[in-house]
Design an enzyme around this catalytic site. Structure first.
Site, PDB file in Angstrom:
ATOM      1  N   HIS A  39       0.830  -1.202   0.000  1.00  0.00           N
ATOM      2  CA  HIS A  39       0.000   0.000   0.000  1.00  0.00           C
ATOM      3  C   HIS A  39       0.862   1.248   0.000  1.00  0.00           C
ATOM      4  O   HIS A  39       1.267   1.723   1.065  1.00  0.00           O
ATOM      5  CB  HIS A  39      -0.910  -0.016   1.233  1.00  0.00           C
ATOM      6  CG  HIS A  39      -1.808  -1.204   1.297  1.00  0.00           C
ATOM      7  ND1 HIS A  39      -1.377  -2.441   1.727  1.00  0.00           N
ATOM      8  CD2 HIS A  39      -3.118  -1.366   0.976  1.00  0.00           C
ATOM      9  CE1 HIS A  39      -2.385  -3.297   1.677  1.00  0.00           C
ATOM     10  NE2 HIS A  39      -3.438  -2.687   1.223  1.00  0.00           N
ATOM     11  N   HIS A  79      -2.124  -0.969   7.148  1.00  0.00           N
ATOM     12  CA  HIS A  79      -1.714  -1.221   5.760  1.00  0.00           C
ATOM     13  C   HIS A  79      -0.617  -0.249   5.337  1.00  0.00           C
ATOM     14  O   HIS A  79       0.088  -0.514   4.374  1.00  0.00           O
ATOM     15  CB  HIS A  79      -2.919  -1.151   4.821  1.00  0.00           C
ATOM     16  CG  HIS A  79      -3.701   0.118   4.942  1.00  0.00           C
ATOM     17  ND1 HIS A  79      -4.747   0.266   5.821  1.00  0.00           N
ATOM     18  CD2 HIS A  79      -3.577   1.310   4.315  1.00  0.00           C
ATOM     19  CE1 HIS A  79      -5.235   1.491   5.718  1.00  0.00           C
ATOM     20  NE2 HIS A  79      -4.543   2.142   4.814  1.00  0.00           N
ATOM     21  N   LEU A 129      -9.025  -2.885  10.914  1.00  0.00           N
ATOM     22  CA  LEU A 129      -9.160  -1.448  11.187  1.00  0.00           C
ATOM     23  C   LEU A 129      -9.908  -1.160  12.481  1.00  0.00           C
ATOM     24  O   LEU A 129     -10.788  -1.890  12.892  1.00  0.00           O
ATOM     25  CB  LEU A 129      -9.801  -0.757   9.987  1.00  0.00           C
ATOM     26  CG  LEU A 129      -8.898  -0.768   8.742  1.00  0.00           C
ATOM     27  CD1 LEU A 129      -9.613  -0.185   7.533  1.00  0.00           C
ATOM     28  CD2 LEU A 129      -7.588  -0.029   8.997  1.00  0.00           C
ATOM     29  N   GLY A 169     -10.857   4.644   7.411  1.00  0.00           N
ATOM     30  CA  GLY A 169     -11.354   3.301   7.700  1.00  0.00           C
ATOM     31  C   GLY A 169     -11.523   3.089   9.191  1.00  0.00           C
ATOM     32  O   GLY A 169     -12.558   2.590   9.654  1.00  0.00           O
ATOM     33  N   ASN A 198      -7.782  12.041   4.217  1.00  0.00           N
ATOM     34  CA  ASN A 198      -7.489  12.179   2.792  1.00  0.00           C
ATOM     35  C   ASN A 198      -8.722  12.033   1.899  1.00  0.00           C
ATOM     36  O   ASN A 198      -8.614  12.147   0.670  1.00  0.00           O
ATOM     37  CB  ASN A 198      -6.381  11.205   2.359  1.00  0.00           C
ATOM     38  CG  ASN A 198      -6.780   9.750   2.572  1.00  0.00           C
ATOM     39  OD1 ASN A 198      -7.941   9.403   2.488  1.00  0.00           O
ATOM     40  ND2 ASN A 198      -5.799   8.890   2.841  1.00  0.00           N
ATOM     41  N   HIS A 274      -4.011   3.492  -3.301  1.00  0.00           N
ATOM     42  CA  HIS A 274      -4.121   2.902  -1.955  1.00  0.00           C
ATOM     43  C   HIS A 274      -3.386   1.555  -1.858  1.00  0.00           C
ATOM     44  O   HIS A 274      -2.559   1.376  -0.979  1.00  0.00           O
ATOM     45  CB  HIS A 274      -5.589   2.713  -1.591  1.00  0.00           C
ATOM     46  CG  HIS A 274      -5.810   1.848  -0.392  1.00  0.00           C
ATOM     47  ND1 HIS A 274      -5.742   2.333   0.893  1.00  0.00           N
ATOM     48  CD2 HIS A 274      -6.055   0.519  -0.280  1.00  0.00           C
ATOM     49  CE1 HIS A 274      -5.941   1.341   1.742  1.00  0.00           C
ATOM     50  NE2 HIS A 274      -6.142   0.234   1.059  1.00  0.00           N
ATOM     51  N   GLU A 426     -18.322  -4.485  23.961  1.00  0.00           N
ATOM     52  CA  GLU A 426     -17.558  -5.725  24.088  1.00  0.00           C
ATOM     53  C   GLU A 426     -16.278  -5.683  23.265  1.00  0.00           C
ATOM     54  O   GLU A 426     -15.205  -6.104  23.731  1.00  0.00           O
ATOM     55  CB  GLU A 426     -18.419  -6.914  23.650  1.00  0.00           C
ATOM     56  CG  GLU A 426     -19.691  -7.121  24.474  1.00  0.00           C
ATOM     57  CD  GLU A 426     -20.831  -6.191  24.091  1.00  0.00           C
ATOM     58  OE1 GLU A 426     -20.704  -5.473  23.072  1.00  0.00           O
ATOM     59  OE2 GLU A 426     -21.844  -6.162  24.808  1.00  0.00           O
ATOM     60  N   PHE A 452     -21.831 -12.813  23.396  1.00  0.00           N
ATOM     61  CA  PHE A 452     -21.337 -11.555  22.868  1.00  0.00           C
ATOM     62  C   PHE A 452     -19.828 -11.566  22.642  1.00  0.00           C
ATOM     63  O   PHE A 452     -19.252 -10.561  22.229  1.00  0.00           O
ATOM     64  CB  PHE A 452     -21.842 -10.392  23.715  1.00  0.00           C
ATOM     65  CG  PHE A 452     -23.343 -10.394  23.750  1.00  0.00           C
ATOM     66  CD1 PHE A 452     -24.051 -10.444  22.559  1.00  0.00           C
ATOM     67  CD2 PHE A 452     -24.050 -10.450  24.929  1.00  0.00           C
ATOM     68  CE1 PHE A 452     -25.436 -10.525  22.543  1.00  0.00           C
ATOM     69  CE2 PHE A 452     -25.439 -10.532  24.932  1.00  0.00           C
ATOM     70  CZ  PHE A 452     -26.134 -10.564  23.735  1.00  0.00           C
ATOM     71  N   HIS A 476     -22.598 -16.968  31.553  1.00  0.00           N
ATOM     72  CA  HIS A 476     -23.891 -17.320  30.940  1.00  0.00           C
ATOM     73  C   HIS A 476     -23.609 -18.104  29.664  1.00  0.00           C
ATOM     74  O   HIS A 476     -23.999 -17.724  28.573  1.00  0.00           O
ATOM     75  CB  HIS A 476     -24.712 -16.066  30.678  1.00  0.00           C
ATOM     76  CG  HIS A 476     -25.072 -15.313  31.937  1.00  0.00           C
ATOM     77  ND1 HIS A 476     -24.117 -14.746  32.769  1.00  0.00           N
ATOM     78  CD2 HIS A 476     -26.269 -15.052  32.525  1.00  0.00           C
ATOM     79  CE1 HIS A 476     -24.711 -14.171  33.797  1.00  0.00           C
ATOM     80  NE2 HIS A 476     -26.011 -14.349  33.679  1.00  0.00           N
ATOM     81  N   HIS A 488     -29.336 -14.957  23.392  1.00  0.00           N
ATOM     82  CA  HIS A 488     -28.347 -14.886  24.461  1.00  0.00           C
ATOM     83  C   HIS A 488     -27.736 -16.244  24.797  1.00  0.00           C
ATOM     84  O   HIS A 488     -26.822 -16.307  25.605  1.00  0.00           O
ATOM     85  CB  HIS A 488     -28.984 -14.294  25.727  1.00  0.00           C
ATOM     86  CG  HIS A 488     -29.234 -12.818  25.649  1.00  0.00           C
ATOM     87  ND1 HIS A 488     -29.973 -12.252  24.631  1.00  0.00           N
ATOM     88  CD2 HIS A 488     -28.835 -11.788  26.441  1.00  0.00           C
ATOM     89  CE1 HIS A 488     -30.025 -10.936  24.809  1.00  0.00           C
ATOM     90  NE2 HIS A 488     -29.347 -10.633  25.894  1.00  0.00           N
TER      91      HIS A 488
END
Lengths: 685, 685
Positions: A39, A79, A129, A169, A198, A274, A426, A452, A476, A488
Site C-alpha cells: 500500500h 496497511h 481497522l 477506515g 485524505n 491505496h 464488548e 457476545f 452465561h 443470548h
C-alpha cells in the site's frame, strides 16, 4: 461497475517539500514495488505527519524499544506498514535496509502489516481497522493508571504520551466509537490521535458513504479537536501536536488534511494508489516530481539519513529518565522494584504460594455454586496478591461477577480502582485490554456474556496472534442461562472459540476447576485465555488430590470404574450430568468412565501418553456439552449429546429437558453406543 | 465491590399520568413477576413513549402484521420485550393474554427477547444491542429503494416510516456508529429513532463510562435531533415525533428523558429495576402509586383496553391503502404484480430458467479464475434477471468483486442503484442486510474479507436465527491471500462459520462450484449463506453433467479410481491440490478417490445413503483445507493437512509451501495413512 472510482481528491497544500518526508515516500514506494504488493498511498500521504511527530515530538530510543517510559506509537491504519518500517529504519532501530528489501517476504522483519514481536519498535499488530486506535486507548489508560500508582512527588517515572495514526477506515469502524467514547469519558489527556483525512477509501471519495462531521463527533466524546491543518506542512502538524499535548485533561484528535499518494504525479488523490504498486514508470515520475536525488531504489542520501538518525537523542533521553529512576529507586526502593517487575510481566515472587493457597482453598471445595460465582470467589483470593490484575465488564458487572472485594472503580480524575466499567462495548473492551497488556504493567481481564464474544471476536483473535496475556470472562455460557432465550444462549461459541489458534478456552465444571482455570490463565504469559462460566449453580465434584493436580492438564479421568465399557467425555455444566448418568449406568451393571475436559485446547497439547490414558483405548466414547455436537468428532466419539440448533427461551431446567440434556438420555445413548460396538465386534469375530 | 450501584437517576417529569401507559407498566411488571424473570425497568420507563408512538403515529393493522406498507417498529433494546408484547396484545394482535402469562416459557409466543416469526407484529429479533437499530436502518433503506422503484406519480404505494426504540446500550455499541453514520449519509428521512435516555445502564448511572453528547454526535452524522423532551409527557413525545416526521431529508433522533422503572416507588431510577422482578410488595406499592384500579395481576379495565384497541383504525388504514394499490394495479399491472412478488419473497417465475442457464454457462467452465472473479461473472448473469438482488461491499468492492455490469451505486437523493458502498463497516453491513431482508423486497448480499467476518459475526448469526435469505460474500478466504499476512489470513473462519446453526457455508473449488453456490444460496429462502471465495486463481475441474448436478448436494465424488485405497476430502482452493496428489498417487500405483465438499453444512443434511456413498466406507480418509485441521475429525479423517497456527506474510505460493499444503505432502500423508491402516488390518488378522 460501481468501482473502482477514478475520481481524485486532492487537498490544497503549502507545496513545501521536506526531504525527510520524501525519504519515507521513496522507501515506501520502492519496497512496495520490489514486493510487487502493498500500500503506497497512505505512507506517501502521511509522510509529513510522520516527520512532524517522529522528528519533533516522539520520545523514544531506537537502541531500546522496550524503554518503559517511551512514548507509544500506534499505526492504526496498519496497511501503511511501510511508513512505519521506513521510520524505524531511518531512526536507527535494528531494522536494516535488507529487511525493507524483504518487505512482505516469508520470515522477514517487515511483514505486510506491522506485527508486534517481529519488528523492533512495533508496539502492536495492526491491520484489522479500528483496533490499533482501541489498543492505543488501552495503552494510554495503562500509562495513566501506572502513573497514579507509581509516581511520587518529584518523581514522574511514568510520563509518556500515546500517539496514534489513523485513517477514514478506522473512523468508520464502530470500534472507533466505543474506544473513543471511553477515552473521552476517562479524560486520557496524553492520548493524541492524528487523523489522515485524505477523503479517499478503497471504494473512492468517501463522501457518499462517510459524511460524518468527524470534528463534531469527537467533540461530542469530550475530545479536544485540533485542525483541520494542512497535513503536508510539517510545521503546521507539529504545532497542532504541541497544542494537543498542551491539553492534559482531554484526549486530542489532530485532523490532518492530506492527499493520498502525494508525490505521485498521476496517482495522487486516487483510490488506485491505496493498494497497488506504482509501477516503474510512475515511480520514476514520482522521483522526478519530488526532485529526489537518486534513481537507485532504496537509496537515501547520507545527509537525509543523518537528519533522521534518532539514536543519540534517544539514548540521551533514556539516560536522563534512567537517572531520574535511579533517584526514585533511592527514595522508594520497593516501589521501584515493583515497577520493574510489573513492566517485565513477571508474576510476584510469592505468586506460587498464592496459587497453592488458591488450590488449597478451592481444590476440595464442596460448594455448589455457579462457576461465575466461583470465579468471583477465586478472584477475591488472588487479586489482592496480584496488583497487576485489572478487571472489568461490558456493563454486566453484577452478572459476570468480575469485581472483587475492595476492587474500586477506575474513574476519570480519581486515582486508584482496579475494575473498569467498559459500558456496553464488548469489542472496545477486548481491544482496550489488548492495549493494556501490550503497554505492560497489567494483566487485564473483562467480562461479558459468552454469546457476545461474537462482538469482540477479532480482538480475542488478535490477543492470540500477539501472544498477550488477556483473560476473557465469558459467563452465561449456554442454554443454561434460560429465559433470555436464543439471542443470548451460546451453542456454537465454545467450539468456535476453541478454533482460534493460541487461545486457551476453559469451561470448568465446578469451583475447583474454576480455580485451576484462573491460575493457569494467569500463569500463561504468552497466551490469552477465555473462561466460559455458568450462570446456573453447579454441584461440586469430589476429587483426590491427584485429580485436583490433573485439572491443569486440561482433561483427566474424573471418575473411573473397573471394567468400564464406555467413556463419557464432558465439559463444564454437563460434567454433573455425566456423573449422574454414570450412577444410572452403575445400577444397570454398565460401568463407565467419566472424563472431564475443562480445557480441551490445553489437553490437546499434553503428550500422547496422557491423552491416550485419559481417553482410554478401544472403548466407545460419548460426548456431552450444551453446544454443537459435531465438535466431538475429533475425540472419536461415536455419539454426542448437545444442541445443534438455536436455544429456547424458558427456565434453564426446561431448556435442558427440551434438548434432552439429561442423565437418563445420556445413559440411553451410552447403552446404544455400547450395543452398536458390541454388534460390530461380533460381526468382526 | 464496584457494583451494583444503588445510585438513582430520576428525571423531572410532568407527573401527568396516562392510564394507557400504566396499562403497559402493569402488564410488564406482572408478566415479569409471573415468570420470575425479565426486565421491568425499560418497559416502565418507555411506556409514555410507546403511547405517543403507537397511539399517535404508528400506521399498522393488528389483523395483518404483513401489510406491505405498514410502518415498521423495532424495539432495539429488546430486553424491554414485555413492552412490545403488551403493545401488541392491547392493540389487538393475535397475542392473547394467556401468552403474556406464559412470558419466557417454553414455546410461548412471548420469548425473553422479541423473535420475528414467533410473535405476530414483531419485525425483527432483538436483544444483542445495537442490532435492532441497524436492522431499522436497513428497513428504512429498503423502503426508500422500493419507493424509488415502484412509486409512480399519484401512486405512493410505498410510503411508510421506520420507528425504533433504543437505549443507552444500543448507543454505546459501535454498531450504532456504523449504522447511524450510514443512515445520515443516505439521508433516510423516514427513519425515526426514539432514544430512551434514562441515564442508567446495568452497572449504574452511566456518566462515568458514557459521557457522550449524543445530540451533537447524531448531528455530526447529519441527523435531525429533536429534544431532549420529557419522555413521560405523551403530548411532548408525540409533538417531537411529528417534528421528526416533518423532516423528510434526514433521519431523526428524538431524545426522550425518562426515569427507568418509572412508577415503582422504591426502584425507579435504579439499575436494580433493569433486570429483576419487582417482587410482590413493590408491585403492590407500584399499583398504589399509579392509582391502578385493579389488584388482580394482568387485569386491564375495559375502558383502557378500548382506548388501546387499534383494530378498527388499522383495518381502515390498510383498506385505504389497498384501494390505492388497486388503482395502481389498474394503471401499472405489471409493476403491481412485480411489487407483490418482491414483497412475498418469491423468486421470478422464470428464475428456474436463469438457474439452468447459469449452470449451462458455468457448469462446464474450463476457465481458471479466482472464485471471487467467478462470483462476479455469475452475478453478471443472474443479477439482471433478479432485480431484488441488492449488492454491496464494506469498502472492498474492487477486491470482493461484488459489483456487476450496470449495477449502479445506491446514493442519497438519487434513485436507482443496486450496489451499496457500506464503507468500512462490516458489522453495520451485515445488520443492515438483515434489515433489508426483513423488510422484504430484497435479497441482500455484501462482501468483505473472510477474516473480517469476525467483525460481523453476530449479525451473521442473527440472520441464521431469523431465517433470513442474506448472502455473505467473504473473499480472500485463506492463506492464499498471501502478503497481507496473518491479520488478514483466515485459518479458523471457515470451520467456525460452519458451526453457526442454519448457515450454509460454501467454499467452491472453481467457477462451476461457484455458480452452484450462488444458485443454491439464492434458492434458500429460509436461510443465510456465506460464500468463501479465493483471492487467487484456481484451475477448473472437469465434471460429467451428473457431477455438475451433484454439486448442489454439498459434497460429491469429483474423481474416482477403480480399487481406490483411500479417499481425499477437500474444499475450495485445496481441491486442485487433492487432484494433483491423486495424479501423483496414480503414478505410484495407489489409486485414490477425491471428494469435493463445497458446502459441508448442506452435505450433512443429505440422506445417509448419499453421504456414505460419497465418503466411501472402510477406506482411510485424509482431509485437506487451508485452515484448522481438527475440524476434519467429524468426517472420520485419519489425518488432515491444514494450518493450525496463524498464517504468514509472503506471496501465496510461498505460504502454501511453508505450511506444507502441496500435492507432494498430501500424497505422502495418504501413503502414511494407508500404511497405518494396512498395519492395523494385519494386526487384526
Amino acid at each position: 461497475m460501481s468501482s473502482p472510482s477514478t475520481e481524485k481528491v486532492l487537498r490544497p497544500d503549502t507545496g513545501r517539500r521536506d526531504p525527510r518526508a520524501d525519504a519515507l515516500r521513496v522507501l515506501a514506494i520502492d519496497a512496495v514495488q520490489h514486493a510487487n504488493s502493498g500500500h503506497p498511498g497512505a505512507p506517501m500521504g502521511m509522510a509529513e505527519m510522520a516527520v512532524a511527530l517522529w522528528q519533533g515530538h516522539l520520545r523514544h530510543n531506537p537502541a531500546n524499544p522496550h524503554w518503559a517510559d517511551r512514548d507509544r506509537f500506534v499505526l492504526s491504519n496498519g496497511h501503511a506498514s511501510m511508513l512505519l518500517y521506513a521510520l524505524l529504519h531511518l531512526s536507527g532501530y535494528a531494522l536494516p535496509l535488507e529487511e525493507l528489501k524483504r518487505f512482505r517476504q516469508l520470515h522477514s522483519l517487515t511483514p505486510g502489516h506491522p506485527e508486534v514481536g517481529i519488528t523492533p519498535g512495533v508496539e502492536t499488530t495492526t491491520g484489522p481497522l479500528g483496533q490499533g486506535l482501541a489498543n492505543a486507548v488501552g495503552m494510554a489508560l495503562a500509562e495513566r493508571l501506572l502513573a497514579d500508582e507509581f509516581n511520587r512527588p518529584g518523581h514522574a517515572v511514568v510520563d509518556h504520551a500515546t500517539y496514534v495514526f489513523l485513517g477514514d477506515g478506522c473512523l468508520m469502524e464502530g470500534l472507533s466509537h466505543e474506544a473513543c467514547s471511553l477515552a473521552g469519558a476517562w479524560g486520557l489527556g496524553k492520548l493524541v490521535a492524528l487523523y489522515d483525512d485524505n477523503g479517499i477509501s478503497i471504494d473512492g471519495p468517501v463522501t457518499p458513504w462517510f459524511a460524518d462531521d468527524t470534528a463534531a463527533r469527537f467533540r461530542a466524546y469530550g475530545w479536544q479537536v485540533v485542525g483541520p491543518v494542512d497535513g503536508h506542512d510539517v510545521d503546521a502538524v507539529s504545532a497542532a501536536i504541541a497544542e494537543a499535548r498542551a491539553d492534559t485533561q482531554r484526549p486530542s484528535l489532530v485532523i490532518c488534511r492530506t492527499t493520498i499518494g502525494r508525490g505521485s504525479p498521476n496517482r495522487a488523490g486516487t483510490a488506485k494508489v491505496h493498494g497497488e504498486p506504482l509501477g516503474e514508470a510512475e515511480i520514476a515520475a514520482t522521483r522526478a516530481a519530488l526532485g529526489w536525488p537518486s534513481a537507485e531504489p532504496f537509496e537515501v542520501p547520507e545527509e537525509i539519513r543523518a537528519r533522521w538518525d534518532a539514536r543519540r537523542i534517544g539514548a540521551a533521553r533514556e539516560t536522563q529518565w534512567a537517572r531520574g529512576f535511579a533517584a526514585y529507586r533511592a527514595e522508594h526502593p520497593a516501589l521501584a522494584a515493583e515497577f520493574e517487575r510489573r513492566l517485565a510481566g513477571h508474576l510476584p515472587y510469592d505468586f506460587e504460594e498464592t496459587l497453592l493457597r488458591t488450590l488449597a482453598e478451592f481444590g476440595q471445595s464442596q460448594q455448589a455454586v455457579a462457576t461465575r460465582k466461583a470465579s468471583q470467589r477465586v478472584l477475591g483470593m488472588i487479586a489482592p496478591k496480584l496488583p497487576e490484575l485489572l478487571g472489568g465488564s461490558a456493563d454486566l458487572t453484577g452478572s459476570n461477577l468480575t469485581d472483587f472485594p475492595g476492587c474500586g472503580a477506575v474513574r476519570a480524575g480519581r486515582p486508584g480502582g482496579r475494575h473498569v466499567n467498559y459500558g456496553v462495548r464488548e469489542f472496545g473492551m477486548a481491544a482496550i485490554m489488548n492495549g493494556l497488556a501490550l503497554h505492560g504493567g497489567f494483566i487485564p481481564y473483562g467480562g461479558t456474556f459468552l454469546t457476545f464474544s461474537d462482538y469482540s471476536r477479532n480482538a480475542v483473535r488478535m490477543a492470540a496472534l500477539m501472544k498477550q496475556r488477556v483473560v476473557h470472562v465469558f459467563t452465561h455460557d449456554s442454554i443454561g442461562l434460560g429465559e433470555d432465550g436464543p439471542t443470548h444462549q451460546s451453542v456454537e461459541h465454545a467450539a468456535s472459540l476453541r478454533l482460534i489458534p493460541g487461545l486457551d478456552v476453559w469451561r470448568p465444571a465446578d469451583e475447583a476447576e474454576t480455580a485451576v482455570a484462573w491460575t493457569q490463565a494467569l500463569a500463561a504469559a504468552g497466551r490469552p485465555s477465555a473462561l466460559l462460566l455458568s450462570r446456573q449453580v453447579l454441584p461440586a465434584q469430589s476429587r483426590t488430590p491427584e485429580q485436583v493436580i490433573a485439572i491443569r492438564r486440561g482433561g483427566y479421568v474424573l471418575s473411573d470404574r473397573p471394567g468400564a465399557v464406555a467413556v463419557i467425555l464432558a465439559t463444564g455444566s454437563e460434567v454433573a450430568i455425566a456423573m449422574a448418568a454414570q450412577a444410572l449406568l452403575d445400577q444397570r451393571g454398565r460401568p463407565v468412565r467419566v472424563v472431564s475436559l475443562p480445557c480441551t485446547t490445553l489437553f490437546d497439547r499434553q503428550d500422547r501418553a496422557w491423552r491416550d490414558a485419559v481417553l482410554g483405548s478401544g472403548l466407545p466414547r460419548v460426548g456431552i456439552e450444551a453446544g454443537v455436537t459435531r465438535w466431538w468428532g475429533q475425540y472419536g466419539c461415536a455419539a454426542a449429546l448437545g444442541v445443534d440448533g438455536f436455544g429456547e427461551s424458558a427456565p434453564a431446567a426446561a431448556v435442558y429437558e427440551h434438548f434432552g440434556l439429561t442423565a437418563a438420555r445420556l445413559a440411553e445413548q451410552v447403552e446404544a453406543v455400547c450395543a452398536e460396538a458390541g454388534a460390530a465386534a461380533a460381526a468382526r469375530a
